[in-house]
Design a protein around this motif. Structure first.
Motif, PDB file in Angstrom:
ATOM      1  N   LYS A   1      -2.243  -8.964   4.875  1.00 55.11           N
ATOM      2  CA  LYS A   1      -3.645  -8.617   4.579  1.00 55.11           C
ATOM      3  C   LYS A   1      -3.907  -7.290   4.746  1.00 55.11           C
ATOM      4  N   HIS A   2      -2.945  -6.598   5.543  1.00 55.87           N
ATOM      5  CA  HIS A   2      -3.281  -5.002   5.908  1.00 55.87           C
ATOM      6  C   HIS A   2      -2.227  -4.029   5.362  1.00 55.87           C
ATOM      7  N   PHE A   3      -0.952  -4.636   4.860  1.00 55.51           N
ATOM      8  CA  PHE A   3       0.022  -3.755   4.125  1.00 55.51           C
ATOM      9  C   PHE A   3       0.021  -4.092   2.604  1.00 55.51           C
TER      10      PHE A   3
ATOM     11  N   LYS B   1       0.817  -1.161   0.002  1.00 58.77           N
ATOM     12  CA  LYS B   1       0.131   0.131   0.030  1.00 58.77           C
ATOM     13  C   LYS B   1       1.012   1.202   0.149  1.00 58.77           C
TER      14      LYS B   1
ATOM     15  N   MET C   1      -1.586 -11.836   8.858  1.00 62.79           N
ATOM     16  CA  MET C   1      -2.191 -10.730   9.303  1.00 62.79           C
ATOM     17  C   MET C   1      -1.640  -9.288   8.815  1.00 62.79           C
ATOM     18  N   ILE C   2      -0.275  -9.341   8.769  1.00 61.11           N
ATOM     19  CA  ILE C   2       0.366  -8.168   8.174  1.00 61.11           C
ATOM     20  C   ILE C   2       0.415  -8.153   6.707  1.00 61.11           C
TER      21      ILE C   2
ATOM     22  N   ARG D   1       0.486 -16.763  11.337  1.00 60.53           N
ATOM     23  CA  ARG D   1      -0.714 -16.051  11.659  1.00 60.53           C
ATOM     24  C   ARG D   1      -0.442 -14.750  11.378  1.00 60.53           C
ATOM     25  N   TYR D   2       0.645 -14.529  12.154  1.00 65.82           N
ATOM     26  CA  TYR D   2       1.078 -12.969  12.437  1.00 65.82           C
ATOM     27  C   TYR D   2       1.373 -12.336  10.759  1.00 65.82           C
TER      28      TYR D   2
END
Lengths: 223, 223
Positions: B215-217, B159, B212-213, B208-209
């Motif tokens: 997915k959002h970055f 992003k 998550m990272i 998992r981490y």
DNA sequence: ATATTTATTGACCAATTCGGTCAAAAGTGA
DNA sequence: TCACTTTTGACCGAATTGGTCAATAAATAT
């Protein structure tokens, strides 16, 4: 345990902290059995006789430190601030409450720079000398109620599907990472005093990561 | 340095690894000066005479380990895989390349579970016995070209405004954090063998981490 | 099978370090 | 001056240190 170490407790505050910090540093680095009295008194700048005058034995000294840190860590979050109120419930925003904790940890880190290393290692000390007493202290403290960081927290501010506990864990790793990163950086540079950490630098680094995390895990309307 | 430790090198692979791992564990936990030969041979399951037969001195043994790890760490990323090609340039996607590195690190961690602790501590060893030699090894390795993780990488997939190096650092902290979290968890549970880490559990947590990272970055179109 | 080389062991060594003691010195307040 | 507390480091026996080596065992060569 029962604090009857009068001679030590009556010392002026600065000297007491120096002696505590020496223990945190040496025990934290080497563990109980490998840490020698000589190491400790050299770090503390006192004589061997004095240390035994204060604490009677290496074991007592170690357990005093463990008791001391356990109490502090246990109440790090929920203890009342200077105004007497437990501050952690006032803020319901994740990152505001986080800042509260950060501030407390900062003050603590400034007072006891090596406590972190000590408290990480000490609970797993397997030395026969102190093992049983550590378990006892752990048991006693386990009974006390501990504050929950997520109590009355606005978790709805996180984007859907985000697990706030994972975010907290992530940030916790960031704070540890920031410390060790700056430590390593300064350790490589030989002209810097290695003994004292540059907290401003650590905080700056830490804040950048927290800001990044907040930006991408919080709903836009709460940024 | 120059590997003329024939007697050691000619040992069968399993025994060699055991002896190396013993050193990584003990030196990694206590540091050079506090680690005793007795600790090491107990961990390795060999006699004192043998260790000196292989390496002649504690110092030589330590430096052999340091040389060994330094070489491995230096070429962890860019060394050719089993097919002979340097794999890290094939993947241009951040998370695919990351998976490549993860796999290499996994294999390494399986072979040398305690190398991580050793390599973290050893470069900062201040013991006069080994300080100079460590610096020499460091100097020599510093001259060698090291692979850049970000070479020919599709950073546009992040992003806007996201610093990929911060993301890499964050993930690196996650991997360390996952290890120590599982380690601590198992250490508290007394009925589990503490010697061997449950890598599946660590990887699960780590993944998992990372998910998550990512997915959002990452931009949505690249998820 | 025997001779030769290589690998492995742990009792042993001098030196150092260990946690702890204590008599003497220094500091403190009256 | 006196009485009391604090601080020191030389000193203690015991334990541990890194390292040696003659003996033994195992492997290899003849």
């Amino acid at each position: 345990m029962i604090d009857i170490y009068e001679s030590f407790e009556n010392l002026d505050e600065a000297k007491k902290q120096t002696i505590l910090n020496a223990g945190f540093r040496i025990f934290g680095e080497y563990g109980y059995s490998k840490a020698s009295i000589k190491d400790i008194i050299k770090e503390a700048g006192i004589s061997k006789g004095s240390l035994f005058y204060y604490f009677e034995s290496k074991k007592n000294y170690f357990l005093y430190l463990y008791e001391y840190t356990s109490n502090i860590m246990k109440h790090l979050v929920d203890d009342p601030g200077e105004d007497g109120l437990p501050k952690y419930l006032e803020k319901t925003d994740f990152f505001e409450r986080l800042d509260d904790v950060k501030e407390r940890k900062m003050k603590l880190a400034f007072l006891h720079p090596y406590m972190g290393g000590f408290i990480k290692k000490a609970p797993f000390e397997r030395s026969q000398d102190v093992y049983k007493e550590i378990q006892l202290i752990n048991q006693r403290l386990a009974g006390e109620r501990i504050a929950d960081f997520f109590d009355k927290l606005d978790i709805y501010k996180f984007k859907d599907g985000v697990d706030p506990k994972m975010v907290l864990q992530l940030i916790s790793w960031c704070s540890e990472g920031a410390v060790s990163l700056i430590q390593t950086k300064n350790l490589i540079n030989p002209q810097i005093k290695h003994d004292e950490l540059d907290y401003k630098e650590v905080i700056q680094l830490y804040d950048r990561y927290v800001a990044m995390i907040k930006k991408h895990f919080y709903k836009e309307e709460y940024l």
